[in-house]
Design a protein around this motif. Structure first.
Motif, PDB file in Angstrom:
ATOM      1  N   LEU A  13       0.813  -1.208   0.000  1.00  0.00           N
ATOM      2  CA  LEU A  13       0.000   0.000   0.000  1.00  0.00           C
ATOM      3  C   LEU A  13       0.850   1.262   0.000  1.00  0.00           C
ATOM      4  O   LEU A  13       0.464   2.262  -0.621  1.00  0.00           O
ATOM      5  N   ALA A  14       1.989   1.243   0.675  1.00  0.00           N
ATOM      6  CA  ALA A  14       2.842   2.432   0.719  1.00  0.00           C
ATOM      7  C   ALA A  14       3.300   2.815  -0.677  1.00  0.00           C
ATOM      8  O   ALA A  14       3.260   3.992  -1.056  1.00  0.00           O
ATOM      9  N   GLY A  15       3.736   1.833  -1.449  1.00  0.00           N
ATOM     10  CA  GLY A  15       4.167   2.130  -2.807  1.00  0.00           C
ATOM     11  C   GLY A  15       3.043   2.726  -3.637  1.00  0.00           C
ATOM     12  O   GLY A  15       3.244   3.675  -4.393  1.00  0.00           O
ATOM     13  N   LEU A  16       1.860   2.199  -3.481  1.00  0.00           N
ATOM     14  CA  LEU A  16       0.720   2.684  -4.244  1.00  0.00           C
ATOM     15  C   LEU A  16       0.301   4.081  -3.786  1.00  0.00           C
ATOM     16  O   LEU A  16       0.138   4.994  -4.601  1.00  0.00           O
ATOM     17  N   ILE A  17       0.154   4.271  -2.482  1.00  0.00           N
ATOM     18  CA  ILE A  17      -0.331   5.544  -1.942  1.00  0.00           C
ATOM     19  C   ILE A  17       0.682   6.662  -2.141  1.00  0.00           C
ATOM     20  O   ILE A  17       0.339   7.770  -2.547  1.00  0.00           O
ATOM     21  N   GLU A  18       1.948   6.369  -1.879  1.00  0.00           N
ATOM     22  CA  GLU A  18       2.961   7.425  -1.914  1.00  0.00           C
ATOM     23  C   GLU A  18       3.411   7.774  -3.322  1.00  0.00           C
ATOM     24  O   GLU A  18       3.719   8.929  -3.602  1.00  0.00           O
ATOM     25  N   THR A  19       3.483   6.784  -4.204  1.00  0.00           N
ATOM     26  CA  THR A  19       4.063   7.041  -5.527  1.00  0.00           C
ATOM     27  C   THR A  19       3.172   6.622  -6.685  1.00  0.00           C
ATOM     28  O   THR A  19       3.532   6.846  -7.838  1.00  0.00           O
ATOM     29  N   GLY A  20       2.046   5.978  -6.409  1.00  0.00           N
ATOM     30  CA  GLY A  20       1.196   5.491  -7.486  1.00  0.00           C
ATOM     31  C   GLY A  20       1.789   4.298  -8.214  1.00  0.00           C
ATOM     32  O   GLY A  20       1.437   4.026  -9.358  1.00  0.00           O
ATOM     33  N   ASP A  21       2.680   3.572  -7.557  1.00  0.00           N
ATOM     34  CA  ASP A  21       3.384   2.450  -8.167  1.00  0.00           C
ATOM     35  C   ASP A  21       2.514   1.190  -8.157  1.00  0.00           C
ATOM     36  O   ASP A  21       2.555   0.391  -7.228  1.00  0.00           O
ATOM     37  N   VAL A  22       1.722   1.017  -9.215  1.00  0.00           N
ATOM     38  CA  VAL A  22       0.835  -0.137  -9.319  1.00  0.00           C
ATOM     39  C   VAL A  22       1.654  -1.415  -9.498  1.00  0.00           C
ATOM     40  O   VAL A  22       1.257  -2.487  -9.038  1.00  0.00           O
ATOM     41  N   ASP A  23       2.822  -1.315 -10.136  1.00  0.00           N
ATOM     42  CA  ASP A  23       3.663  -2.504 -10.328  1.00  0.00           C
ATOM     43  C   ASP A  23       4.171  -3.045  -8.998  1.00  0.00           C
ATOM     44  O   ASP A  23       4.273  -4.262  -8.819  1.00  0.00           O
ATOM     45  N   ALA A  24       4.478  -2.161  -8.045  1.00  0.00           N
ATOM     46  CA  ALA A  24       4.893  -2.617  -6.710  1.00  0.00           C
ATOM     47  C   ALA A  24       3.747  -3.362  -6.044  1.00  0.00           C
ATOM     48  O   ALA A  24       3.954  -4.392  -5.398  1.00  0.00           O
ATOM     49  N   LEU A  25       2.540  -2.854  -6.204  1.00  0.00           N
ATOM     50  CA  LEU A  25       1.369  -3.534  -5.671  1.00  0.00           C
ATOM     51  C   LEU A  25       1.211  -4.893  -6.344  1.00  0.00           C
ATOM     52  O   LEU A  25       0.976  -5.903  -5.679  1.00  0.00           O
ATOM     53  N   ALA A  26       1.355  -4.933  -7.659  1.00  0.00           N
ATOM     54  CA  ALA A  26       1.192  -6.177  -8.415  1.00  0.00           C
ATOM     55  C   ALA A  26       2.164  -7.251  -7.943  1.00  0.00           C
ATOM     56  O   ALA A  26       1.800  -8.431  -7.862  1.00  0.00           O
ATOM     57  N   ARG A  27       3.377  -6.866  -7.620  1.00  0.00           N
ATOM     58  CA  ARG A  27       4.382  -7.842  -7.147  1.00  0.00           C
ATOM     59  C   ARG A  27       4.001  -8.452  -5.803  1.00  0.00           C
ATOM     60  O   ARG A  27       4.495  -9.514  -5.440  1.00  0.00           O
ATOM     61  N   SER A  28       3.110  -7.804  -5.067  1.00  0.00           N
ATOM     62  CA  SER A  28       2.676  -8.296  -3.759  1.00  0.00           C
ATOM     63  C   SER A  28       1.455  -9.210  -3.848  1.00  0.00           C
ATOM     64  O   SER A  28       1.036  -9.767  -2.837  1.00  0.00           O
ATOM     65  N   LEU A  29       0.882  -9.349  -5.043  1.00  0.00           N
ATOM     66  CA  LEU A  29      -0.342 -10.139  -5.217  1.00  0.00           C
ATOM     67  C   LEU A  29      -0.029 -11.523  -5.783  1.00  0.00           C
ATOM     68  O   LEU A  29       0.806 -11.656  -6.674  1.00  0.00           O
ATOM     69  N   SER A  30      -0.750 -12.519  -5.303  1.00  0.00           N
ATOM     70  CA  SER A  30      -0.609 -13.861  -5.868  1.00  0.00           C
ATOM     71  C   SER A  30      -1.224 -13.883  -7.267  1.00  0.00           C
ATOM     72  O   SER A  30      -2.043 -13.025  -7.618  1.00  0.00           O
ATOM     73  N   ASP A  31      -0.842 -14.864  -8.072  1.00  0.00           N
ATOM     74  CA  ASP A  31      -1.373 -14.978  -9.432  1.00  0.00           C
ATOM     75  C   ASP A  31      -2.878 -15.202  -9.440  1.00  0.00           C
ATOM     76  O   ASP A  31      -3.564 -14.780 -10.364  1.00  0.00           O
ATOM     77  N   ASP A  32      -3.394 -15.877  -8.392  1.00  0.00           N
ATOM     78  CA  ASP A  32      -4.833 -16.161  -8.341  1.00  0.00           C
ATOM     79  C   ASP A  32      -5.578 -15.217  -7.389  1.00  0.00           C
ATOM     80  O   ASP A  32      -6.659 -15.534  -6.908  1.00  0.00           O
ATOM     81  N   PHE A  33      -5.012 -14.028  -7.165  1.00  0.00           N
ATOM     82  CA  PHE A  33      -5.622 -13.014  -6.303  1.00  0.00           C
ATOM     83  C   PHE A  33      -7.062 -12.734  -6.737  1.00  0.00           C
ATOM     84  O   PHE A  33      -7.374 -12.669  -7.929  1.00  0.00           O
ATOM     85  N   VAL A  34      -7.947 -12.551  -5.742  1.00  0.00           N
ATOM     86  CA  VAL A  34      -9.345 -12.181  -5.986  1.00  0.00           C
ATOM     87  C   VAL A  34      -9.681 -10.999  -5.081  1.00  0.00           C
ATOM     88  O   VAL A  34      -9.361 -11.009  -3.898  1.00  0.00           O
ATOM     89  N   HIS A  35     -10.329  -9.984  -5.660  1.00  0.00           N
ATOM     90  CA  HIS A  35     -10.757  -8.810  -4.907  1.00  0.00           C
ATOM     91  C   HIS A  35     -12.277  -8.824  -4.816  1.00  0.00           C
ATOM     92  O   HIS A  35     -12.959  -9.021  -5.828  1.00  0.00           O
ATOM     93  N   HIS A  36     -12.812  -8.620  -3.599  1.00  0.00           N
ATOM     94  CA  HIS A  36     -14.246  -8.680  -3.348  1.00  0.00           C
ATOM     95  C   HIS A  36     -14.765  -7.314  -2.911  1.00  0.00           C
ATOM     96  O   HIS A  36     -14.109  -6.612  -2.155  1.00  0.00           O
ATOM     97  N   ARG A  37     -15.968  -6.995  -3.364  1.00  0.00           N
ATOM     98  CA  ARG A  37     -16.695  -5.812  -2.894  1.00  0.00           C
ATOM     99  C   ARG A  37     -18.110  -6.259  -2.554  1.00  0.00           C
ATOM    100  O   ARG A  37     -18.568  -7.298  -3.029  1.00  0.00           O
ATOM    101  N   PRO A  38     -18.823  -5.460  -1.757  1.00  0.00           N
ATOM    102  CA  PRO A  38     -20.208  -5.831  -1.417  1.00  0.00           C
ATOM    103  C   PRO A  38     -21.052  -6.056  -2.671  1.00  0.00           C
ATOM    104  O   PRO A  38     -20.797  -5.476  -3.723  1.00  0.00           O
ATOM    105  N   GLY A  39     -22.063  -6.912  -2.521  1.00  0.00           N
ATOM    106  CA  GLY A  39     -22.951  -7.190  -3.635  1.00  0.00           C
ATOM    107  C   GLY A  39     -22.395  -8.238  -4.578  1.00  0.00           C
ATOM    108  O   GLY A  39     -22.722  -8.271  -5.743  1.00  0.00           O
ATOM    109  N   SER A  40     -21.525  -9.081  -4.105  1.00  0.00           N
ATOM    110  CA  SER A  40     -20.900 -10.176  -4.849  1.00  0.00           C
ATOM    111  C   SER A  40     -20.119  -9.711  -6.074  1.00  0.00           C
ATOM    112  O   SER A  40     -20.023 -10.424  -7.067  1.00  0.00           O
ATOM    113  N   ILE A  41     -19.561  -8.512  -6.005  1.00  0.00           N
ATOM    114  CA  ILE A  41     -18.711  -8.016  -7.078  1.00  0.00           C
ATOM    115  C   ILE A  41     -17.290  -8.491  -6.805  1.00  0.00           C
ATOM    116  O   ILE A  41     -16.710  -8.181  -5.771  1.00  0.00           O
TER     117      ILE A  41
END
Length: 129
Positions: A13-41
Motif C-alpha cells: 500500500l505504501a508504494g501505491l499511496i505514496e508514488t502510485g506504483d501499481v507494479d509494486a502492488l502487483a508484485r505483492s499479489l498472488s497470481d490467483d488473487f481475488v478482490h471482493h466488494r459488497p454485492g458479490s462483485i
C-alpha cells in the motif's frame, strides 16, 4: 507471522499511496488473487489492477490517512480515511487482506462516504413501537 503479514500489506500500500506504483502492488499479489466488494462483485488480479491503474488519474492528489492496521493469523485489516482532491468527499475505507505464502491472495473492501454515515445507521436505531 502476523507482523510479517502486516509488513507485506503496508509495503504494497505504501508504494501505491505514496508514488502510485501499481507494479509494486502487483508484485505483492498472488497470481490467483481475488478482490471482493459488497454485492458479490469480484475481480481477478488483472481486472483489479487495471481498475486501480484507471482510478489513479481521477484520484490524483487524494490524501490517505491510515488509522489502524491489525493482523490476526493470515488476515490483515486496514482502516483508513481518504479525502479526494479539491472538494471531493471524505470517505472511510476498510480493507481486509488474506496473505498466503508471502503474497496477498484475497482482498475485501468496503467504502463509505463519511457524509452518509448517519443515513446508513438508521437500521441500528431501536425499532419504533
Amino acid at each position: 507471522m502476523t507482523t510479517e503479514n502486516k509488513n507485506i500489506v503496508q509495503r504494497a500500500l505504501a508504494g501505491l499511496i505514496e508514488t502510485g506504483d501499481v507494479d509494486a502492488l502487483a508484485r505483492s499479489l498472488s497470481d490467483d488473487f481475488v478482490h471482493h466488494r459488497p454485492g458479490s462483485i469480484t475481480s481477478s488480479r488483472g481486472e483489479w489492477l487495471a481498475a486501480v491503474r484507471a482510478a489513479l488519474v481521477p484520484l490524483a492528489g487524494m490524501r490517505v490517512e491510515i488509522h489502524q492496521v491489525l493482523a490476526d493469523g493470515d488476515h490483515v485489516m486496514v482502516y483508513s480515511r481518504r479525502w479526494l482532491a479539491d472538494t471531493g468527499p471524505e470517505i472511510a475505507v476498510v480493507d481486509i487482506w488474506r496473505i498466503d505464502d508471502g503474497l496477498i491472495a484475497e482482498g475485501w473492501e468496503i467504502i463509505e462516504p463519511v457524509a452518509q454515515v448517519a443515513a446508513n445507521l438508521v437500521w441500528w436505531a431501536p425499532a419504533q413501537r
